[in-house]
Write a protein that holds these residues in place. Structure first.
Motif, mmCIF file in Angstrom:
data_model
loop_
_atom_site.group_PDB
_atom_site.id
_atom_site.type_symbol
_atom_site.label_atom_id
_atom_site.label_comp_id
_atom_site.label_asym_id
_atom_site.label_seq_id
_atom_site.Cartn_x
_atom_site.Cartn_y
_atom_site.Cartn_z
ATOM 1 N N ALA A 416 17.436 62.962 -7.011
ATOM 2 C CA ALA A 416 18.884 63.103 -7.167
ATOM 3 C C ALA A 416 19.162 63.996 -8.362
ATOM 4 N N ILE A 417 20.175 64.836 -8.226
ATOM 5 C CA ILE A 417 20.563 65.794 -9.262
ATOM 6 C C ILE A 417 22.039 65.573 -9.576
ATOM 7 N N TRP A 418 22.349 65.440 -10.859
ATOM 8 C CA TRP A 418 23.737 65.230 -11.259
ATOM 9 C C TRP A 418 24.160 66.317 -12.243
ATOM 10 N N THR A 419 25.045 67.194 -11.783
ATOM 11 C CA THR A 419 25.596 68.266 -12.610
ATOM 12 C C THR A 419 26.825 68.834 -11.913
ATOM 13 N N LYS A 420 27.750 69.383 -12.693
ATOM 14 C CA LYS A 420 28.922 70.059 -12.129
ATOM 15 C C LYS A 420 28.687 71.552 -11.947
ATOM 16 N N ASP A 421 27.548 72.046 -12.386
ATOM 17 C CA ASP A 421 27.206 73.464 -12.303
ATOM 18 C C ASP A 421 26.454 73.708 -10.995
ATOM 19 N N ILE A 422 27.096 74.388 -10.036
ATOM 20 C CA ILE A 422 26.491 74.575 -8.723
ATOM 21 C C ILE A 422 25.218 75.412 -8.804
ATOM 22 N N SER A 423 25.197 76.394 -9.695
ATOM 23 C CA SER A 423 23.995 77.221 -9.834
ATOM 24 C C SER A 423 22.821 76.387 -10.341
ATOM 25 N N ARG A 424 23.096 75.536 -11.339
ATOM 26 C CA ARG A 424 22.034 74.668 -11.855
ATOM 27 C C ARG A 424 21.577 73.688 -10.778
ATOM 28 N N ALA A 425 22.529 73.163 -10.022
ATOM 29 C CA ALA A 425 22.187 72.201 -8.972
ATOM 30 C C ALA A 425 21.270 72.825 -7.930
ATOM 31 N N LEU A 426 21.588 74.027 -7.497
ATOM 32 C CA LEU A 426 20.770 74.691 -6.475
ATOM 33 C C LEU A 426 19.417 75.117 -7.039
ATOM 34 N N TYR A 427 19.395 75.508 -8.299
ATOM 35 C CA TYR A 427 18.118 75.862 -8.936
ATOM 36 C C TYR A 427 17.199 74.646 -8.973
ATOM 37 N N LEU A 428 17.738 73.516 -9.407
ATOM 38 C CA LEU A 428 16.942 72.297 -9.447
ATOM 39 C C LEU A 428 16.498 71.880 -8.046
ATOM 40 N N ILE A 439 22.705 65.624 -4.331
ATOM 41 C CA ILE A 439 23.383 66.274 -5.452
ATOM 42 C C ILE A 439 24.716 65.560 -5.658
ATOM 43 N N ASN A 440 24.866 64.962 -6.833
ATOM 44 C CA ASN A 440 26.069 64.203 -7.208
ATOM 45 C C ASN A 440 26.362 63.045 -6.257
ATOM 46 N N THR A 441 25.331 62.515 -5.684
ATOM 47 C CA THR A 441 25.392 61.264 -4.925
ATOM 48 C C THR A 441 23.971 60.727 -4.901
ATOM 49 N N VAL A 442 23.781 59.566 -4.291
ATOM 50 C CA VAL A 442 22.430 59.003 -4.236
ATOM 51 C C VAL A 442 22.392 57.898 -3.185
ATOM 52 N N GLY A 443 21.239 57.715 -2.583
ATOM 53 C CA GLY A 443 20.989 56.544 -1.753
ATOM 54 C C GLY A 443 21.317 56.659 -0.285
ATOM 55 N N THR A 444 22.354 57.403 0.072
ATOM 56 C CA THR A 444 22.789 57.453 1.464
ATOM 57 C C THR A 444 21.807 58.247 2.325
ATOM 58 N N HIS A 445 21.500 57.692 3.496
ATOM 59 C CA HIS A 445 20.743 58.426 4.507
ATOM 60 C C HIS A 445 21.754 58.943 5.526
ATOM 61 N N PHE A 446 22.018 60.232 5.520
ATOM 62 C CA PHE A 446 23.042 60.805 6.375
ATOM 63 C C PHE A 446 22.509 60.988 7.793
ATOM 64 N N ARG A 447 23.357 60.721 8.783
ATOM 65 C CA ARG A 447 22.942 60.753 10.174
ATOM 66 C C ARG A 447 22.444 62.131 10.592
ATOM 67 N N ASN A 448 21.320 62.135 11.266
ATOM 68 C CA ASN A 448 20.683 63.321 11.834
ATOM 69 C C ASN A 448 20.172 64.292 10.780
ATOM 70 N N VAL A 449 20.085 63.848 9.524
ATOM 71 C CA VAL A 449 19.459 64.654 8.472
ATOM 72 C C VAL A 449 18.015 64.181 8.332
ATOM 73 N N PRO A 450 17.036 65.075 8.480
ATOM 74 C CA PRO A 450 15.627 64.647 8.462
ATOM 75 C C PRO A 450 15.227 64.050 7.123
ATOM 76 N N TYR A 451 14.535 62.908 7.207
ATOM 77 C CA TYR A 451 14.091 62.183 6.018
ATOM 78 C C TYR A 451 12.571 62.136 6.018
ATOM 79 N N GLY A 452 11.975 62.691 4.970
ATOM 80 C CA GLY A 452 10.518 62.687 4.869
ATOM 81 C C GLY A 452 10.083 63.230 3.527
#
Length: 481
Positions: A416-428, A439-452
């Motif tokens: 998980a990455i927490w920042t308001k800087d989109i460039s920093r977020a994408l770099y990380l 990014i700026n959230t945590v824990g949720t498994h979103f439907r149809n997003v591959p998890y591995g």
């Protein structure tokens, strides 16, 4: 006081006992009382299930996608109709609290419906290999899938993971964890009522039962969720008997990086949520390493400790309770040993740190939600998966240092990455070696997003279209005029 439950296995459409006649007791981790028993499945039981699955699959492969989808929807409906019964049983069998267990049943049904709808995406391709020929691929099932389920999300994994295997045209043999097998017996009853005999087989048992599934030469596709050590053992054992396709969703030592510009109040709340304290930390995706920048370290740490202190421990069947007991004595002792090791290595215990006091906690496998400060990457609690309610808090001053700390483990499941800087977020996001990032959230498994995961956290992805396609093989067909 509840009467102990006697579960049955599902083999060839019948609810049966083990051929060996032996049983496994399962206990309530809140009070260590026996709440049920299930058959101890044998190698002979597995072989019987394989023959039943083989016969069922030969018929199932000729059932069209719409009919497969209808049956999956009916099974999801039936499961939701007894969701309270399943959730209460799982609460007593796992130690997890009732609220999350109810959500697990709902999540399983949602994922089953997702795969019921994705069936039409099992597509091949046409290839212009020659001007006058027709060159194409189709996707065909493996035949029989072996699925081994962990103890922390029993019904969620057993029910949701059978759906893509069936939609792809396979039969399946499921082995639940011996530590929390009771809800699988309810699933067995539903499958016996609604599905063709032999299409789904559920065999309870111990590690030897799982090994019999792994080593059966007719099971060509294996899927496992659990520890790295067991995953590696499965790879070795499978390779000794046949060429098999094996996917593994394994452990994690997952980082949550908080930058100075982040919304610190939300980040602190997310740190507690991402640690999965409501699962006693017994979840592979838990962000168990909180990496805080120097400038915000003390403030965020203080907020995290305050929030953890408000979590309520107690009877997991009480909807007002946040945390129940750990799943087993082995998990309990392991967790306490890591707290002691961390203290000896110089970590500071700022919340929890042991067994809670009070008459309600005299029996059972109870560990307080624990926060360790002043952790560094030389400590075992920073490098090894504990699978317990322990959050390790580390300090960083430079973004490259944070990246190095995040990646300096053998795991790579979530981050998980927490920042308001989109460039920093994408770099990380590009630099961190994890398979599933928030990014700026945590824990949720979103439907149809591959998890591995990456590295030792696994092979393959689940929970998306990729999982459905992973239960198929590509066949090329060439027609030349």
């Amino acid at each position: 006081m509840h009467e102990p439950i006697t579960g049955r296995m599902l083999i060839g459409g019948n609810l049966v006992e083990s051929e060996g006649g032996q049983w496994l007791d399962t206990i309530d981790p809140a009070n260590e009382t026996i709440i049920g028993r299930v058959p101890l499945g044998t190698e002979a039981d597995v072989d019987t299930a394989v023959h039943a699955a083989e016969a069922a699959q030969k018929l199932w492969v000729d059932v069209d996608i719409h009919q497969r989808s209808q049956l999956i929807h009916k099974l999801a409906d039936a499961m939701l109709a007894c969701s309270q019964q399943i959730a209460e049983l799982e609460t007593r069998d796992t130690g997890n609290t009732i609220g999350p267990m109810l959500r697990d049943v709902q999540t399983a049904a949602e994922r089953m419906r997702l795969y019921a709808g994705l069936g039409y995406e099992i597509k091949g391709e046409t290839i212009p290999a020659t001007a006058m020929g027709l060159h194409m691929t189709i996707r065909v099932p493996f035949g029989i899938v072996g699925r081994i389920i962990p103890f922390n999300h029993p019904i969620a994994f057993a029910a949701s993971r059978l759906a893509p295997a069936l939609m792809a045209g396979n039969a399946i043999i499921i082995k639940p964890s011996e530590q929390s097998p009771l809800s699988a017996c309810i699933l067995a009853e539903l499958c016996a009522e609604l599905l063709p005999p032999g299409l789904v087989n559920i065999i309870t048992g111990n590690g030897a039962t799982g090994a019999a599934i792994v080593r059966h030469p007719k099971i060509k596709r294996l899927a496992f969720i659990g520890s790295v050590g067991t995953g590696m053992a499965i790879q070795r054992a499978a390779a000794e008997v046949a060429v098999k396709t094996v996917t593994l969703e394994l452990g994690g030592k997952n980082p949550m990086i908080v930058c100075p510009d982040a919304d610190l109040d939300k980040a602190a709340a997310a740190a507690v949520r991402g640690m999965n304290f409501t699962w006693q930390g017994q979840s592979c995706g838990s962000t168990s390493r909180l990496l805080l920048h120097d400038d915000i370290y003390e403030d965020v740490l203080s907020s995290v400790v305050e929030r953890v202190g408000k979590l309520k421990m107690g009877d997991p069947l009480d909807p007002k309770i946040d945390i129940g007991p750990m799943n087993s004595n082995a998990q309990y002792e392991k967790t306490l040993s890591y707290i002691q090791i961390a203290h000896q290595e110089g970590a500071r215990i700022v919340a929890g740190g042991g067994r809670p006091e009070g008459i309600a906690f005299e029996k059972g496998f109870w560990v307080q939600p624990t926060v360790l400060a002043d952790v560094n990457m030389t400590m075992r609690v920073a490098r090894e998966e504990i699978f317990g309610p322990i959050l390790s808090v580390l300090r960083w001053s430079d973004i490259e240092e944070a990246i190095e700390m995040a990646n300096d483990v053998d795991y790579g499941l979530t981050a998980a990455i927490w920042t308001k800087d989109i460039s920093r977020a994408l770099y990380l996001a590009r630099k961190i070696e994890s398979g599933y990032l928030w990014i700026n959230t945590v824990g949720t498994h979103f439907r149809n997003v591959p998890y591995g995961g990456m590295k030792n956290s696994g092979v393959g992805s689940e929970e998306g279209l990729e999982e459905l396609l992973s239960y198929t093989q590509i066949k090329a067909i060439n027609l030349v005029a």
